[in-house]
Design a protein around this motif. Structure first.
Motif, PDB file in Angstrom:
ATOM      1  N   ASP A 179      27.383  84.935  77.335  1.00 10.99           N
ATOM      2  CA  ASP A 179      27.345  83.498  77.617  1.00 10.99           C
ATOM      3  C   ASP A 179      28.254  83.104  78.771  1.00 10.99           C
ATOM      4  N   VAL A 180      28.905  84.090  79.391  1.00 10.31           N
ATOM      5  CA  VAL A 180      29.824  83.816  80.490  1.00 10.31           C
ATOM      6  C   VAL A 180      29.443  84.717  81.661  1.00 10.31           C
ATOM      7  N   GLU A 181      29.247  84.126  82.848  1.00 12.90           N
ATOM      8  CA  GLU A 181      28.872  84.894  84.025  1.00 12.90           C
ATOM      9  C   GLU A 181      29.957  84.750  85.093  1.00 12.90           C
ATOM     10  N   ALA A 182      30.445  85.884  85.568  1.00 11.03           N
ATOM     11  CA  ALA A 182      31.506  85.890  86.568  1.00 11.03           C
ATOM     12  C   ALA A 182      30.935  85.718  87.974  1.00 11.03           C
ATOM     13  N   ILE A 183      31.787  85.278  88.889  1.00 12.99           N
ATOM     14  CA  ILE A 183      31.441  85.208  90.306  1.00 12.99           C
ATOM     15  C   ILE A 183      31.805  86.547  90.939  1.00 12.99           C
ATOM     16  N   THR A 184      30.814  87.209  91.513  1.00 13.94           N
ATOM     17  CA  THR A 184      31.028  88.511  92.142  1.00 13.94           C
ATOM     18  C   THR A 184      31.539  88.336  93.565  1.00 13.94           C
ATOM     19  N   VAL A 185      32.534  89.142  93.930  1.00 13.16           N
ATOM     20  CA  VAL A 185      33.045  89.180  95.305  1.00 13.16           C
ATOM     21  C   VAL A 185      32.702  90.568  95.846  1.00 13.16           C
ATOM     22  N   PRO A 186      31.618  90.683  96.632  1.00 10.32           N
ATOM     23  CA  PRO A 186      31.164  92.011  97.073  1.00 10.32           C
ATOM     24  C   PRO A 186      32.267  92.806  97.754  1.00 10.32           C
ATOM     25  N   PRO A 210      56.757  89.753  75.661  1.00 10.48           N
ATOM     26  CA  PRO A 210      56.836  88.771  74.572  1.00 10.48           C
ATOM     27  C   PRO A 210      55.759  87.703  74.750  1.00 10.48           C
ATOM     28  N   GLY A 211      55.805  86.656  73.932  1.00  7.97           N
ATOM     29  CA  GLY A 211      54.859  85.558  74.070  1.00  7.97           C
ATOM     30  C   GLY A 211      54.813  85.066  75.511  1.00  7.97           C
ATOM     31  N   CYS A 212      53.614  84.867  76.054  1.00  2.00           N
ATOM     32  CA  CYS A 212      53.489  84.555  77.469  1.00  2.00           C
ATOM     33  C   CYS A 212      52.294  83.644  77.718  1.00  2.00           C
ATOM     34  N   TYR A 213      52.279  83.047  78.917  1.00  2.00           N
ATOM     35  CA  TYR A 213      51.178  82.166  79.278  1.00  2.00           C
ATOM     36  C   TYR A 213      50.910  82.248  80.768  1.00  2.00           C
ATOM     37  N   GLN A 214      49.706  81.851  81.154  1.00  2.00           N
ATOM     38  CA  GLN A 214      49.370  81.656  82.560  1.00  2.00           C
ATOM     39  C   GLN A 214      48.721  80.296  82.721  1.00  2.00           C
ATOM     40  N   LEU A 215      49.111  79.585  83.780  1.00  2.00           N
ATOM     41  CA  LEU A 215      48.533  78.313  84.172  1.00  2.00           C
ATOM     42  C   LEU A 215      48.014  78.506  85.584  1.00  2.00           C
ATOM     43  N   ALA A 216      46.691  78.668  85.726  1.00  2.00           N
ATOM     44  CA  ALA A 216      46.140  79.065  87.022  1.00  2.00           C
ATOM     45  C   ALA A 216      44.632  78.830  87.043  1.00  2.00           C
ATOM     46  N   PRO A 217      44.017  78.911  88.226  1.00  2.00           N
ATOM     47  CA  PRO A 217      42.567  78.759  88.292  1.00  2.00           C
ATOM     48  C   PRO A 217      41.833  79.906  87.598  1.00  2.00           C
ATOM     49  N   ALA A 218      40.658  79.595  87.078  1.00  2.00           N
ATOM     50  CA  ALA A 218      39.700  80.578  86.588  1.00  2.00           C
ATOM     51  C   ALA A 218      38.352  80.197  87.185  1.00  2.00           C
ATOM     52  N   PHE A 219      37.391  81.111  87.107  1.00  2.00           N
ATOM     53  CA  PHE A 219      36.133  80.921  87.831  1.00  2.00           C
ATOM     54  C   PHE A 219      34.950  81.371  86.982  1.00  2.00           C
ATOM     55  N   ARG A 220      33.868  80.596  87.035  1.00  2.00           N
ATOM     56  CA  ARG A 220      32.642  80.988  86.337  1.00  2.00           C
ATOM     57  C   ARG A 220      31.430  80.609  87.178  1.00  2.00           C
ATOM     58  N   HIS A 221      30.477  81.508  87.217  1.00  2.00           N
ATOM     59  CA  HIS A 221      29.293  81.347  88.068  1.00  2.00           C
ATOM     60  C   HIS A 221      28.360  80.260  87.538  1.00  2.00           C
ATOM     61  N   LEU A 265      31.269  68.151  82.884  1.00  2.00           N
ATOM     62  CA  LEU A 265      32.418  68.830  82.265  1.00  2.00           C
ATOM     63  C   LEU A 265      32.608  70.245  82.797  1.00  2.00           C
ATOM     64  N   HIS A 266      31.904  70.605  83.856  1.00  2.00           N
ATOM     65  CA  HIS A 266      31.981  71.973  84.364  1.00  2.00           C
ATOM     66  C   HIS A 266      32.143  71.988  85.878  1.00  2.00           C
ATOM     67  N   ASN A 267      32.913  72.959  86.345  1.00  2.00           N
ATOM     68  CA  ASN A 267      33.067  73.214  87.767  1.00  2.00           C
ATOM     69  C   ASN A 267      33.291  74.717  87.915  1.00  2.00           C
ATOM     70  N   PRO A 268      32.737  75.367  88.943  1.00  2.00           N
ATOM     71  CA  PRO A 268      32.899  76.823  89.069  1.00  2.00           C
ATOM     72  C   PRO A 268      34.355  77.274  89.118  1.00  2.00           C
ATOM     73  N   GLU A 269      35.238  76.439  89.686  1.00  2.00           N
ATOM     74  CA  GLU A 269      36.678  76.724  89.681  1.00  2.00           C
ATOM     75  C   GLU A 269      37.372  75.666  88.838  1.00  2.00           C
ATOM     76  N   PHE A 270      38.198  76.095  87.909  1.00  2.00           N
ATOM     77  CA  PHE A 270      38.865  75.143  87.019  1.00  2.00           C
ATOM     78  C   PHE A 270      40.229  75.701  86.641  1.00  2.00           C
ATOM     79  N   HIS A 329      36.892  94.508  87.031  1.00  2.00           N
ATOM     80  CA  HIS A 329      35.989  94.349  85.904  1.00  2.00           C
ATOM     81  C   HIS A 329      35.927  92.884  85.483  1.00  2.00           C
ATOM     82  N   THR A 330      34.933  92.578  84.672  1.00  2.00           N
ATOM     83  CA  THR A 330      34.810  91.240  84.121  1.00  2.00           C
ATOM     84  C   THR A 330      34.388  91.341  82.663  1.00  2.00           C
ATOM     85  N   VAL A 331      34.200  90.201  82.030  1.00  2.00           N
ATOM     86  CA  VAL A 331      33.881  90.177  80.604  1.00  2.00           C
ATOM     87  C   VAL A 331      32.434  90.580  80.370  1.00  2.00           C
ATOM     88  N   THR A 332      32.160  91.086  79.175  1.00  2.00           N
ATOM     89  CA  THR A 332      30.787  91.414  78.776  1.00  2.00           C
ATOM     90  C   THR A 332      30.094  90.241  78.090  1.00  2.00           C
TER      91      THR A 332
END
Length: 262
Positions: free
Chosen positions: A31-38, A60-71, A77-82, A25-28
């Motif tokens: 203003d944000v469009e996900a990259i679909t992987v068929p 408990p309190g947690c974090y992730q430091l990792a790539p995210a993707f937007r179509h 200031l923007h790149n599809p992978e960041f 699933h992805t967000v609704t």
């Protein structure tokens, strides 16, 4: 810089986790469009839903430091992978989290003063259409320099997944950090009501439908986790590439990406 970030959270006993970058699933958010992987689903636009599922299950309190993707996001200031740093602190509200965001930025960029600016001071005409509001806000943020600014008191209509302010329900407990005219981080005092979540997701899809965008099925596993109980918390997503831009006094993401986009 990654080492500094990890040490910052280790000192605060905030646990590093890794959640899927590819999900069914992805967000609704219209203003944000996900990259679909068929055949597989979607590259995740943020780890938000997964991290909140962990919190609802006792993490408990947690974090992730990792790539995210937007179509289709490309530009200065923007790149599809960041790289996205997203973290959640139990028992925090927006004010406490803003303080922690400032501490992290001071660690990376050096100490500085932070000013708070209300959304309405940047965009006085709140009755304008949403696309005009977004454009006016973006242009106003670009002018917020020199300095570091927290934008607060977003209109309730732009609450996203933040709760409404208990003293003034016309504004949301949401903030954004702008450093030298560049939007760096977006944080919420998190909404915990599963019924309100569903209503907001359905409204998102109505907006998507009106714009001719694909309607996204609701993530029922996320909603079930909320029904089980999301603890009182605040969370924030911070653009790491943009933070590195500020550290190196660069003008474009192309100057800080290890591999430039084709």
């Amino acid at each position: 810089m990654f080492s500094q970030i990890r040490e910052f959270f280790a000192e605060r006993d905030v646990l590093e986790v890794h959640v899927p970058l590819l999900g069914s699933h992805t967000v609704t958010d219209p203003d944000v469009e996900a990259i679909t992987v068929p055949g597989y689903g979607f590259l995740q636009t943020s780890p938000e839903y997964y991290l909140k599922r962990l919190l609802a299950d006792g993490m408990p309190g947690c974090y992730q430091l990792a790539p995210a993707f937007r179509h289709d996001e490309r530009g200065r200031l923007h790149n599809p992978e960041f790289y996205l740093l997203e973290w959640y602190q139990l028992g925090f509200d927006a004010s406490l989290l803003m303080s922690e965001v400032a501490q992290l930025c001071d660690l990376i960029l050096g100490p500085a003063e932070y000013q708070q600016v209300k959304y309405v001071d940047l965009v006085p005409d709140l009755n304008a259409p949403r696309d005009q509001l977004d454009l006016a806000f973006a242009l106003a943020c670009e002018k917020l320099k020199p300095g570091r600014f927290f934008i607060v008191d977003y209109p309730a209509e732009q609450a996203a997944l933040a709760r409404l302010n208990s003293r003034d329900p016309t504004v949301a407990d949401r903030f954004e950090l702008v450093v030298e005219g560049v939007e760096i981080a977006n944080g919420y005092y998190e909404l915990t009501d599963p019924v309100e979540h569903r209503l907001r997701f359905e409204l998102d899809n109505e907006i998507r439908r009106s714009r001719g965008l694909a309607v996204q099925p609701l993530d029922e596993l996320f909603l079930a986790a909320l029904q089980a109980g999301l603890p009182d918390c605040a969370g924030v997503a911070l653009g790491v590439d943009r933070l590195l831009m500020q550290k190196l006094e660069s003008d474009s993401l192309d100057e800080v990406l290890t591999f430039r986009p084709h």
